[in-house]
Design an enzyme around this catalytic site. Structure first.
Site, short mmCIF file in Angstrom:
data_model
loop_
_atom_site.label_atom_id
_atom_site.label_comp_id
_atom_site.label_asym_id
_atom_site.label_seq_id
_atom_site.Cartn_x
_atom_site.Cartn_y
_atom_site.Cartn_z
N ASP A 179 0.85 -1.18 0.00
CA ASP A 179 0.00 0.00 0.00
C ASP A 179 0.89 1.23 0.00
O ASP A 179 2.12 1.11 -0.13
CB ASP A 179 -0.99 -0.02 1.18
CG ASP A 179 -2.35 0.54 0.77
OD1 ASP A 179 -2.38 1.71 0.31
OD2 ASP A 179 -3.35 -0.17 0.89
N HIS A 226 -2.86 2.91 -4.85
CA HIS A 226 -2.36 2.50 -3.54
C HIS A 226 -0.95 1.93 -3.63
O HIS A 226 -0.61 0.97 -2.94
CB HIS A 226 -3.29 1.47 -2.89
CG HIS A 226 -4.49 2.09 -2.23
ND1 HIS A 226 -4.42 2.75 -1.03
CD2 HIS A 226 -5.78 2.17 -2.63
CE1 HIS A 226 -5.62 3.20 -0.70
NE2 HIS A 226 -6.46 2.87 -1.66
N GLU A 277 -9.99 2.37 -5.36
CA GLU A 277 -9.74 3.78 -5.02
C GLU A 277 -8.68 4.47 -5.89
O GLU A 277 -7.78 5.13 -5.39
CB GLU A 277 -9.32 3.89 -3.53
CG GLU A 277 -10.43 3.46 -2.60
CD GLU A 277 -10.12 3.76 -1.13
OE1 GLU A 277 -10.98 4.38 -0.50
OE2 GLU A 277 -9.06 3.39 -0.64
#
Ligand SMILES: [Zn+2]
Length: 796
Positions: A220, A295, A362
């Protein structure tokens, strides 16, 4: 097929979902004599008749008379079947660890444990049949993993604490198999690096609860945790960040020039191989998650050329995302795909799992919109927008992974722009992604934030460690059904199961990890294993007690939030009362309203308590004469003249933020830092409310309190207008209060929009809170609709 038939008959006879307990009286008496005789000869530990506390609850369990004594003379029969080795080894190892008893591996014992793989006797995948008699233990299973589940059932019959004495096991007949094929637990090791020993304990627990999948979130923005030989900077640079542990997660500024990145760590390939082997030995498959295309700040920090903007960046230190950082790969650059294929090749060599998780969540697509290479890619491939570019990215990776004989899983954003042909979807933004995928004929795994994000609060929030929002109690997890009722049967069979997720932002230590998953993981285990018709929360609660002892025996930290008293205000028909509940059946609740600490001798709660003035309510759960909470549940009531008033909204509050009911603005309870408790949320619309006061009165002060929570897109209204009326038809404006808190204030802030006025008679008040027209400049949601959150409207 005989066993199946018996099983169905037994199920039919026991619709009430209770355990089947058959005890033949003569046999029982003989057993009592036998056990008594043993007690005289040897001290024997274990088990009393009542406490068979297996979680998840077996499909069918029959208690038989008698016990099996497990001692130094117990052995297992040698077998040529290599499929049983894992189970035999696990039982020997755990038996020694849990009881001090070393099982013999080559004996002619009168007492034996026999293992066999027998798909004819147990046709269900991962199923097992366990028979414990006074003479021996027989375990048959459909497959290798089924045997391991059977071993875990035997281990759950052992005492919680190591005794170094012979152990008594109850005689039982168990026939058991899982409801869902996918039963998972996730762990984010990017936000904080956890050592391999913690990962092994986590896998132990997954196996103990007969779950079969560990979803390992290795990458991440705050750290790359897997060694990749071909790209050493991924861990030399990407695994380390500047240590800002002394600051709240959301206030951690990026690395400054001259600062050293010292906080982090990663798993070497050797460590990973060892962990994979450890998991396999316990029937657990590890699915690695290699996040893409977003990410991945940790990868971009190591190799900036993988982004669209190709400029140097640093590993993020926390929750602050500088607007000029691109935390994603470029979709137009061929080097990115070559890099990812190299990384995935090394990953697939380490992890034998059928599935590889490729993230996909995302993505901020604004960098792709501006990037010449990404635009060229869209033109060359005939893609109409960046959603389709994301879909192109995922499909291309899927093709590569498929060419190596594996399949992909992605978060539900991979539905955007068209789903890759063979993808399995992990539904996290509620259940809608999973429903959409299943209806398209794709497999789906349910892991909705509510109730399966185990990093959310499980009680409190008072007395609980800081969590990133949410409120998922033990019972909420237990009551979850992974198959939404809206789904037609042909789509429902695509729901493979469910998974609990633990995101690490706020979870820095081992004991905190344990605390967040225990015991909610046990509840989830029963959701995904036991038949839906047999679920029984009260019974689960009873069984849980011996699991608490097990956690203590292993030195695991765990949460007893199920004992916390939940305080629920009821504001209705001009009156305010409070309802008190706990999630543990069979306990009593005791309370005080004078500020003193309650105990077993304090008044016992029997019905909603009327509240007629300002007070502090304290409440505790009492079990067996003992207070079960470290600190009492506490609620301050601020009495004012609108309490008990009814509230009518012009635009309804969001279903996601409905708090305790329609009248929380007039319940005398102030909201807390947890946005899921005592707050009403309104998205993209003004809050316009008409409040009917309990009686006409002379009004001197009006006040609406609202919250700003920048990261969660919650902003204070720009202005609040007040009007009053005596008849509910003719309203007179009495004034406005303008917001003076900056829109870019990132600290969570609660503001009272208080207005003093010349005394005026009123029965009705109208409040209008003007919403900010869109998220401010520089906010990740710039220009998008934002929230208003309000918790109380006071009149004095
Ligand atoms: Zn690009």
């Amino acid at each position: 097929m005989k066993i199946i038939k018996n099983k169905l008959e037994r199920n039919r006879e026991n619709k009430n979902g209770k355990f089947v307990i058959n005890i033949d009286v003569q046999g029982a008496w003989n057993a009592v004599l036998l056990v008594f005789a043993f007690w005289l000869l040897f001290p024997v530990f274990g088990f009393s008749q009542e406490n068979i506390s297996i979680i998840p609850r077996p499909v069918n369990l029959e208690r038989k008379a008698g016990t099996f004594i497990l001692d130094e003379s117990t052995g297992y029969r040698n077998s040529t079947d290599s499929g049983i080795n894992l189970a035999v080894n696990l039982l020997s190892l755990e038996c020694a660890r849990r009881s001090g008893i070393e099982l013999l591996n080559s004996v002619k014992p009168s007492k034996f444990i026999s293992f066999s793989i027998a798909p004819n006797a147990v046709p269900e995948r991962e199923g097992y049949a366990l028979s414990i008699t006074s003479a021996g233990i027989t375990l048959k299973a459909a497959d290798e993993v089924g045997l391991i589940h059977g071993v875990q059932t035997i281990l759950q019959l052992l005492p919680a604490f190591r005794t170094n004495e012979a152990v008594q096991l109850p005689c039982v007949e168990i026939y058991d198999f899982p409801r869902f094929p996918y039963r998972g637990m996730h762990l984010d090791v990017s936000r904080h690096f956890y050592p391999p020993e913690l990962i092994k304990d986590y896998i132990d627990l997954i196996s103990y609860y007969k779950m079969n999948t560990f979803h390992w979130h290795l990458i991440d923005d705050q750290g790359w945790r897997i060694e990749i030989k071909k790209y050493p900077k991924l861990t030399d640079v990407g695994a380390w960040r500047v240590d800002r542990s002394n600051l709240p997660w959301d206030s951690r500024q990026p690395q400054q020039p001259g600062e050293k990145a010292t906080y982090g760590g990663y798993y070497t390939q050797n460590q990973i191989r060892e962990i994979v082997e450890y998991a396999t030995a316990r029937g657990v498959t590890i699915i690695p998650e290699i996040e893409m295309p977003a990410h991945v700040e940790s990868a971009i920090a190591a190799y900036p050329e993988l982004s669209c903007i190709k400029k140097p960046q640093t590993v993020l230190t926390g929750g602050i995302y500088p607007p000029d950082f691109q935390t994603s790969y470029c979709a137009g650059d061929e080097h990115v795909f070559a890099f990812l294929q190299d990384v995935l090749m090394e990953v697939m060599q380490l992890f034998p799992s059928n599935y590889i998780h490729i993230g996909g969540d995302e993505l901020d697509k604004s960098f792709w919109k501006e990037c010449p290479a990404c635009n060229k890619r869209m033109k060359d491939e005939g893609l109409h927008n960046v959603d389709e570019l994301q879909s192109y990215f995922i499909r291309r990776i899927e093709q590569f992974i498929q060419s190596k004989g594996r399949r992909i899983i992605g978060w539900d954003e991979i539905l955007e722009g068209g789903l890759a042909p063979d993808a399995t979807v992990m539904s996290w933004r509620g259940e809608s992604g999973g429903i959409a995928a299943a209806e398209m004929g794709h497999d789906a795994i349910m892991t909705p934030g509510t109730p399966l994000y185990l990093n959310h609060y499980q009680a409190g929030p008072a007395g609980e460690p800081l969590a990133n929002g949410g409120f998922n109690t033990l019972k909420m997890v237990y009551d979850y059904n992974p198959v939404p009722s809206a789904l037609k049967p042909e789509a429902a069979r695509h729901i493979l199961g469910a998974q609990g997720n633990l995101w690490g932002e706020f979870i820095q230590t081992r004991s905190h990890v344990e605390y967040m998953v225990l015991p909610r993981m046990a509840a989830l285990a029963e959701v995904v294993w036991s038949p839906a018709t047999q679920k029984d929360y009260a019974d689960f609660s009873k069984r849980l007690d011996s699991h608490f002892r097990y956690y203590e025996g292993r030195g695991f930290n765990y949460c007893k939030g199920n004992y916390t008293v939940d305080i629920r205000p009821i504001s209705d028909k001009g009156r305010l009362s409070v309802e008190l509940t706990t999630e543990v059946p069979g306990c009593s609740i005791h309370y005080t309203t004078d500020g003193t600490m309650p105990g077993p001798e304090s008044p016992e709660y029997t019905m909603p308590i009327p509240v007629s003035g300002s007070c502090i309510l304290h409440a505790v759960t009492v079990q067996g004469g003992k207070v079960m909470n470290l600190i009492p549940a506490t609620q301050t009531f601020e009495f004012h003249s609108a309490i008990g008033g009814s509230v009518k909204y012009e635009f309804p509050y969001s279903n996601s933020y409905k708090a305790e009911g329609p009248n929380i603005l007039t319940d005398g309870i102030r909201g807390t830092g947890n946005i899921h408790k005592y707050w009403h949320g309104f998205l993209g619309k003004d809050l316009i409310a008409t409040i009917t006061l309990p009686k006409p009165l002379e009004v001197r002060n009006l006040s609406l309190s609202c919250m700003q929570h920048y990261r969660d897109w919650i902003f204070l209204p720009t202005k609040v207008d007040y009007e009053v009326s005596q008849d509910g038809i003719h309203f007179v404006g009495v004034g406005s209060v303008t917001n003076n808190i900056p829109v870019n204030e990132t600290q969570q802030t609660i503001k009272e929009f208080s207005l003093k006025l010349k005394p005026i008679m009123a029965r009705y008040v109208r409040v209008k809170a003007h919403i900010l027209p869109g998220a401010p400049k520089g906010h990740p949601g710039e220009g998008n609709p934002v929230w208003i959150f309000a918790d109380e409207f006071k009149v004095n």
